[in-house]
Write a protein that holds these residues in place. Structure first.
Motif, PDB file in Angstrom:
ATOM      1  N   ARG A  73       0.818  -1.200   0.000  1.00 54.79           N
ATOM      2  CA  ARG A  73       0.000   0.000   0.000  1.00 54.79           C
ATOM      3  C   ARG A  73       0.864   1.267   0.000  1.00 54.79           C
ATOM      4  NH1 ARG A  73      -2.618  -3.445  -1.257  1.00 54.79           N
ATOM      5  NH2 ARG A  73      -4.551  -4.280  -0.388  1.00 54.79           N
ATOM      6  N   THR A  74       1.928   1.250   0.761  1.00 53.69           N
ATOM      7  CA  THR A  74       2.730   2.463   0.917  1.00 53.69           C
ATOM      8  C   THR A  74       3.385   2.876  -0.392  1.00 53.69           C
ATOM      9  OG1 THR A  74       3.164   1.934   3.228  1.00 53.69           O
ATOM     10  CG2 THR A  74       4.625   3.535   2.186  1.00 53.69           C
ATOM     11  N   ARG A  75       4.032   1.931  -1.091  1.00 53.30           N
ATOM     12  CA  ARG A  75       4.745   2.300  -2.321  1.00 53.30           C
ATOM     13  C   ARG A  75       3.800   2.822  -3.406  1.00 53.30           C
ATOM     14  NH1 ARG A  75       6.867  -0.154  -7.026  1.00 53.30           N
ATOM     15  NH2 ARG A  75       6.081  -2.234  -6.504  1.00 53.30           N
TER      16      ARG A  75
ATOM     17  N   ASN B 149       2.725   6.331  -2.335  1.00 49.63           N
ATOM     18  CA  ASN B 149       3.823   7.292  -2.411  1.00 49.63           C
ATOM     19  C   ASN B 149       4.118   7.687  -3.851  1.00 49.63           C
ATOM     20  OD1 ASN B 149       4.117   7.423   0.339  1.00 49.63           O
ATOM     21  ND2 ASN B 149       5.865   6.028   0.440  1.00 49.63           N
TER      22      ASN B 149
END
Length: 272
Positions: free
Chosen positions: A128-130, A133
Motif C-alpha cells: 500500500r505504501t509504495r 507514495n
C-alpha cells in the motif's frame, strides 16, 4: 466481477441503451484521442492532432507518448484541445522519483494532463505504501494546474473489493480522474469495473472524474459507459471536466454516426 444489486441494475440498463446522434455528439466532446503504439513517430503524432479538430467539433484532448508532447503542443497551438501524456506506462513499475521526473519533464514540454499508472501489481500483492507514495509524488509534480488521471488497470484486479480499495486510495492520493485501463492487457475496460469506480467517485468528498479506456471502439460501447455514468452520477454530470473516453478508432465511428466521412491517418485505428 460480482456487483451489488444496485450496481448490477445500472450495468444492465447501460447494456440496453440506444445509440443516437446526440450520444455520439456528447461522446466526441469527451474523447481523449489516443495513440500509444510502439511505432508512433512525430509525423503520426501530428496526424493525430490534425484528426482532433473534427468536422463535428474538437475532441477534449489528445494523448501521446511523452516524447511527442512538444510536437502535439506545436500542432495544436491555439486549439481548444488539451495535451495528455502517460507516465509509469504501461507496466506501472517505475519508482516514485522516476515518475516525478518524467511528470515534470512532460509538463515542461507542454502537457496539460498526466495519465499515471497505479503500481497495480504491487497493490494486488498487498503493498500500500509504495503505490500511494508514487501517486503522491506524481501529484506533487503535477502541482495545482495539471490534471492527474490515475490508471487503475481494473482488468488485473481479482475481486471488486480490492478494485474499490485501489480507487479510494487513488482518490486519497490526489487523483483528478480515475481511469479504467492502459488498454495493454485483457480484459481492459468493462462496465462492471466502471460501475465500481463510479461508486467510489460518488463516495468521494471532492470532485473526481472518470475515464473509460481500453477496447472502446464504437459508439454503442461508448454510449453504454455514458449511460452508466448518467445513471450513477446524474444526467448532467458528464462533461469534459468529469468524463473522458480514451480511444483512437472510436473517432471515426462517432463521425460516421454524425454523418461525416471517416478521417484517415497514420495514427488511426490502433491506440487503445
Amino acid at each position: 466481477m460480482k456487483l451489488t444489486d444496485e450496481l448490477q441494475r445500472a450495468v444492465d440498463a447501460a447494456c440496453e441503451v440506444e445509440v443516437t446522434a446526440d450520444t455520439a455528439r456528447r461522446v466526441l466532446a469527451l474523447l481523449d484521442l489516443t495513440s500509444l503504439n510502439d511505432g508512433d513517430t512525430r509525423e503520426s503524432a501530428k496526424a493525430l492532432c490534425a484528426r482532433a479538430l473534427t468536422p463535428a467539433g474538437p475532441v477534449a484532448a489528445v494523448c501521446v507518448w511523452p516524447r511527442f508532447v512538444k510536437t502535439a503542443r506545436a500542432a495544436l497551438k491555439g486549439a481548444p484541445v488539451k495535451i495528455a501524456t502517460v507516465v509509469n506506462f504501461p507496466a506501472g513499475e517505475s519508482t516514485a522519483a522516476e515518475v516525478a521526473a518524467e511528470t515534470r519533464a512532460a509538463i515542461a514540454d507542454g502537457a496539460d494532463e498526466i495519465d499515471v499508472v497505479l503500481p497495480y501489481r504491487a497493490f494486488i500483492d498487498g503493498e500500500r505504501t509504495r503505490p500511494l507514495n508514487l501517486l503522491r509524488a506524481c501529484r506533487e509534480a503535477c502541482g495545482e494546474g495539471v490534471v492527474m488521471k490515475v490508471i487503475l488497470e481494473s482488468g488485473a484486479f481479482p475481486d471488486p473489493d480490492l478494485l474499490s480499495w485501489a480507487a479510494r486510495d487513488a482518490i486519497a492520493a490526489g487523483a483528478d480522474y480515475l481511469k479504467t485501463s492502459t488498454g495493454k492487457i485483457t480484459p481492459a475496460a468493462t462496465l462492471a469495473a466502471a460501475a465500481l469506480i463510479l461508486e467510489a467517485i460518488g463516495q468521494s468528498k471532492r470532485p473526481v472524474g472518470f475515464k473509460a479506456s481500453g477496447g472502446i471502439r464504437d459508439t454503442a460501447a461508448a454510449a453504454a459507459y455514458l449511460h452508466l455514468a448518467d445513471g450513477l452520477r446524474g444526467p448532467t454530470w458528464a462533461t469534459p471536466a468529469t468524463v473522458r473516453f480514451g480511444a483512437s478508432g472510436l473517432l471515426d465511428a462517432l463521425l460516421a454516426d454524425l454523418g461525416h466521412a471517416p478521417v484517415e491517418s497514420a495514427a488511426a485505428g490502433k491506440g487503445y
